[in-house]
Every structure is written in structure tokens, then in C-alpha cells.
Write a protein that holds these residues in place. Structure first.
Motif, PDB file in Angstrom:
ATOM      1  N   ASN A 174       0.836  -1.304  -0.138  1.00  0.00           N
ATOM      2  CA  ASN A 174      -0.053   0.166   0.005  1.00  0.00           C
ATOM      3  C   ASN A 174       0.895   1.314  -0.108  1.00  0.00           C
ATOM      4  O   ASN A 174       1.139   1.684  -1.064  1.00  0.00           O
ATOM      5  N   ASP A 175       1.290   1.516   1.374  1.00  0.00           N
ATOM      6  CA  ASP A 175       2.241   2.960   1.236  1.00  0.00           C
ATOM      7  C   ASP A 175       3.201   3.103   0.577  1.00  0.00           C
ATOM      8  O   ASP A 175       4.109   1.688   0.703  1.00  0.00           O
ATOM      9  N   GLY A 192       6.694   5.637  -0.287  1.00  0.00           N
ATOM     10  CA  GLY A 192       7.262   6.944   0.218  1.00  0.00           C
ATOM     11  C   GLY A 192       8.869   6.914  -0.408  1.00  0.00           C
ATOM     12  O   GLY A 192       9.325   6.161  -0.776  1.00  0.00           O
ATOM     13  N   ASP A 204       5.686  10.498   2.121  1.00  0.00           N
ATOM     14  CA  ASP A 204       4.829   9.073   1.701  1.00  0.00           C
ATOM     15  C   ASP A 204       3.371   9.602   1.523  1.00  0.00           C
ATOM     16  O   ASP A 204       2.802  10.695   1.605  1.00  0.00           O
ATOM     17  N   VAL A 205       2.975   8.459   0.705  1.00  0.00           N
ATOM     18  CA  VAL A 205       1.603   8.525   0.113  1.00  0.00           C
ATOM     19  C   VAL A 205       0.776   7.291   0.196  1.00  0.00           C
ATOM     20  O   VAL A 205       1.264   6.211   0.094  1.00  0.00           O
ATOM     21  N   THR A 206      -0.353   7.368   0.846  1.00  0.00           N
ATOM     22  CA  THR A 206      -1.074   6.291   0.853  1.00  0.00           C
ATOM     23  C   THR A 206      -1.642   5.683  -0.374  1.00  0.00           C
ATOM     24  O   THR A 206      -1.824   6.612  -1.626  1.00  0.00           O
ATOM     25  N   SER A 248      -3.679   9.903   0.360  1.00  0.00           N
ATOM     26  CA  SER A 248      -3.131  10.832   1.432  1.00  0.00           C
ATOM     27  C   SER A 248      -1.678  10.870   1.611  1.00  0.00           C
ATOM     28  O   SER A 248      -0.786   9.963   1.482  1.00  0.00           O
ATOM     29  N   THR A 249      -1.235  12.104   1.748  1.00  0.00           N
ATOM     30  CA  THR A 249       0.193  12.603   1.737  1.00  0.00           C
ATOM     31  C   THR A 249       0.605  13.192   2.964  1.00  0.00           C
ATOM     32  O   THR A 249      -0.056  13.630   3.984  1.00  0.00           O
ATOM     33  N   ASN A 250       1.963  12.878   3.343  1.00  0.00           N
ATOM     34  CA  ASN A 250       2.747  13.389   4.569  1.00  0.00           C
ATOM     35  C   ASN A 250       3.833  13.906   4.203  1.00  0.00           C
ATOM     36  O   ASN A 250       4.725  13.003   3.326  1.00  0.00           O
ATOM     37  N   ARG A 273       1.303   9.445  -6.934  1.00  0.00           N
ATOM     38  CA  ARG A 273       1.338   7.979  -7.118  1.00  0.00           C
ATOM     39  C   ARG A 273       0.550   7.628  -8.394  1.00  0.00           C
ATOM     40  O   ARG A 273      -0.653   8.240  -8.411  1.00  0.00           O
ATOM     41  N   GLN A 289       5.523  -0.330   1.373  1.00  0.00           N
ATOM     42  CA  GLN A 289       5.205  -1.002   2.368  1.00  0.00           C
ATOM     43  C   GLN A 289       4.032  -2.272   1.995  1.00  0.00           C
ATOM     44  O   GLN A 289       3.245  -1.454   1.562  1.00  0.00           O
ATOM     45  N   ASP A 338       8.903  -3.851   4.643  1.00  0.00           N
ATOM     46  CA  ASP A 338       9.347  -2.877   3.887  1.00  0.00           C
ATOM     47  C   ASP A 338      10.296  -3.300   2.864  1.00  0.00           C
ATOM     48  O   ASP A 338      11.064  -4.012   2.936  1.00  0.00           O
TER      49      ASP A 338
END
Length: 124
Positions: A32-33, A35, A50-52, A56-58, A71, A98, A112
Motif C-alpha cells: 500500500n503505502d 514513500g 509518503d503517500v497512501t 493521502s500524503t505526508n 502516485r 510497505q 518494507d
């Protein structure tokens, strides 16, 4: 097995832009995630963004407003658009994916996978 292939690093002057790409292939069901991390000489590896799978981003504070992670789920690819680059952005950039799986007892675990790294050098 999972493979991650990165591209897009290089040498750029301060204020310039680069775009990194990371394509995932192999047994990526349940992954999924995604980054980007970076590691400068003598420093620990740190999360950049990172991005789901849902988008959703961080971001780490130092790149907010300058970097954009995205992505393409159809291509299993994550991108990092880097603008207004600074010398302190110089590092080896690594892509991470991940993946989830369930062990023998049915407990959810995470694994990971990392790309080989791509060098980004920003000159002043």
C-alpha cells in the motif's frame, strides 16, 4: 519478490527542479503505502514524503511547499517532484514500499522494500 526501480536523480543548481520516479513490480499484492526517504553523508535516513494508496500524503517540514509526492496506482509508480531545491537537499533518495501479510497465526505483519537509491546533488 518485490522490485523497486528508481530514476530521475542528478546534479542541479540551487533553485532548480528534479523529478524522481520509482516503479514497483513483482509480488505487490497487499502493498500500500509508498514513500521517499533520503540519507545525506553522516546523517540518518529520514522520511521525505509518503503517500497512501488512497492518495493521502505526508511531508517532512523542511520540504513542505517545495516537494510534491504522487502516485499512479495503475503503473505502481510513485513520483517526487522537487522544486526550489536547496544544497541541504543533497542526499541519496530511496523509494520505499510497505507491504502487508498475515503470518502463520493470522497476525498482520508489515514488510518494507527499498529501492537502490538515486543521488540528488544540489550545487550552490
Amino acid at each position: 519478490q518485490v522490485q523497486l526501480v528508481e530514476s530521475g536523480g542528478g546534479l542541479v543548481q540551487a533553485g532548480g527542479s528534479l523529478r524522481l520516479s520509482c516503479a514497483a513490480s513483482g509480488s505487490i499484492f497487499g502493498c500500500n503505502d509508498m514513500g521517499w526517504y533520503r540519507q545525506a553523508p553522516g546523517k540518518q535516513r529520514e522520511l521525505v514524503a509518503d503517500v497512501t494508496v488512497g492518495g493521502s500524503t505526508n511531508y517532512v517540514d523542511s520540504v513542505k511547499g517545495r516537494f510534491t509526492i504522487s502516485r499512479d496506482n495503475a503503473k505502481n509508480t510513485v513520483y517526487l517532484q522537487m522544486n526550489s531545491l536547496k544544497p541541504e537537499d543533497t542526499a541519496v533518495y530511496y523509494c520505499k514500499l510497505q507491504c502487508q501479510y498475515h503470518d502463520y497465526y493470522g497476525v498482520r505483519r508489515f514488510r518494507d522494500y527499498w529501492g537502490q537509491g538515486t543521488q540528488v546533488t544540489v550545487s550552490s
